[in-house]
Design an enzyme around this catalytic site. Sequence first.
Site, PDB file in Angstrom:
ATOM      1  N   LYS A   1      11.584   0.732  10.936  1.00  0.00           N
ATOM      2  CA  LYS A   1      11.004  -0.484  10.976  1.00  0.00           C
ATOM      3  C   LYS A   1      11.130  -1.256  12.162  1.00  0.00           C
ATOM      4  CE  LYS A   1      10.503  -0.417   6.121  1.00  0.00           C
ATOM      5  NZ  LYS A   1       9.249  -0.213   5.627  1.00  0.00           N
TER       6      LYS A   1
ATOM      7  N   LYS B   1      11.449   8.634   8.914  1.00  0.00           N
ATOM      8  CA  LYS B   1      10.476   8.623   8.429  1.00  0.00           C
ATOM      9  C   LYS B   1       9.440   7.722   9.282  1.00  0.00           C
ATOM     10  CE  LYS B   1       7.867   7.272   4.287  1.00  0.00           C
ATOM     11  NZ  LYS B   1       7.343   6.057   4.748  1.00  0.00           N
TER      12      LYS B   1
ATOM     13  N   ASP C   1       6.380   5.115   8.872  1.00  0.00           N
ATOM     14  CA  ASP C   1       5.913   4.512   7.626  1.00  0.00           C
ATOM     15  C   ASP C   1       4.556   4.932   7.122  1.00  0.00           C
ATOM     16  OD1 ASP C   1       4.888   2.083   6.044  1.00  0.00           O
ATOM     17  OD2 ASP C   1       7.016   1.376   6.306  1.00  0.00           O
ATOM     18  N   GLU C   2       4.209   4.708   6.095  1.00  0.00           N
ATOM     19  CA  GLU C   2       2.702   5.187   5.589  1.00  0.00           C
ATOM     20  C   GLU C   2       1.624   4.621   6.445  1.00  0.00           C
ATOM     21  OE1 GLU C   2       3.546   1.609   2.917  1.00  0.00           O
ATOM     22  OE2 GLU C   2       4.626   3.411   4.020  1.00  0.00           O
TER      23      GLU C   2
ATOM     24  N   HIS D   1       3.927  10.615   0.790  1.00  0.00           N
ATOM     25  CA  HIS D   1       3.891   9.323   0.475  1.00  0.00           C
ATOM     26  C   HIS D   1       2.645   8.738  -0.506  1.00  0.00           C
ATOM     27  CE1 HIS D   1       4.008   4.895   1.016  1.00  0.00           C
ATOM     28  NE2 HIS D   1       5.431   4.986   1.489  1.00  0.00           N
TER      29      HIS D   1
END
EC number: 4.1.1.39
Length: 441
Positions: free
Chosen positions: A141, A167, A169-170, A260
């Site tokens: 983030k 990861k 983010d989508e 996701h």
Amino acid sequence: DILAAFRVTPQPGVPPEEAGAAVAAESSTGTWTTVWTDGLTSLDRYKGRCYDIEPVPGEXXXXXXXXXXXXDLFEEGSVTNMFTSXVGNVFGFXXXRALRLEDLRIPPAYTKTFQGPPHGIQVERDKLNKYGRPILGCTIKPKLGLSAKNYGRAVYECLRGGLDFTKDDENVNSQPFMRWRDRFLFCAEAIYKSQAETGEIKGHYLNATAGTCEEMIKRAVFARELGVPIVMHDYLTGGFTANTTLAHYCRDNGLLFHIHRAMHAVIDRQKNHGMHFRVLAKALRMSGGDHVHSGTVVGKLEGERDITLGFVDLLRDDYVEKDRSRGIYFTQDWVSLPGVLPVASGGIHVWHMPALTEIFGDDSVLQFGGGTLGHPWGNRPGAXXNRVALEACVKARNEGRDLAREGNEIIREAAKWSPELAAACEVWKEIKFEFEAMDTI
């Protein structure tokens, strides 16, 4: 046959039997009138049948209808076609006010036409050399707005601190502020640097989702050339055809495949209309994916816990018995299709670790976004805190302690010798998400 359990809410005045029969017909050979070409085929062989109707306890208007559709109605190895047949048109049906697909039974003969997950749980553990504990992840983030270099830096700090994976983010695909190729390069650098320093295998879910299948494969090829272990896809927004294409590429080229579920709530949030997530989870296992997001259970209601564990078992186990209390309407035999690791993510932090370890067990991925990056000292201590908490919980469990009862105590003990964990405990001691669960039986 493929069996489907629907929750049917008929229009006023329409008997449930009629609504159930209409659903079965529309999912197979029926149309709104009799046509002469019906005589050219054996309708008895191909028609869907509604074989059982029972009332839904506590809801006068709705009934649970179980329909069977012959396996010949579906193209082999195509989840896309399975859904087009089973739920394609029937949801706009005039006779039904609302309709929800609660569960599907996929027969072994049809399951066998799918490749399924590219690798599965055991192969993934062997590739990563990580055994006997859940895998730790973290979503980077702020999800949008970082430059590629700063993004890679955040990835490095998390991996270096003790996480196994970070990861994308989508929503991170290839936007003006960070194009995909730059991100892939900086993330690969972060992976190799942290691997060299920690001696553990690391990864970053590189989001290969794109506007066309060709572009997705291009990104996956680039990831393979960099030598990174895993790529990622948003399987509902990307679509099942794209997902299966990417899953086949991943198996052929030794990439793990993280899935996701962005957009799932559009389909599964309403209790009386849409599709339950367990159906989407089964479809994903057939289409292919090594990890899939599956909610967290923590801090929510008990009823939801059983249901969530029901579809988590459908993702991981070879054979799952029918159990209506967990929302499983049919016994499902996966006949050696590899398992999928459930990913718990969303609003979790170190105080949740004992509950997560107990509920999900070893075969899971615990993903802390803000729960890592929100640490007052930064990403690396945040990652270290999560890793210490996880190791403490696994150790306590292996010693036979009761994580549900002694969870807070276990975390406090570990915090005594880990200043990072102590700081994390202090930050998140008051945070709770108190809402009613949507998904009760």
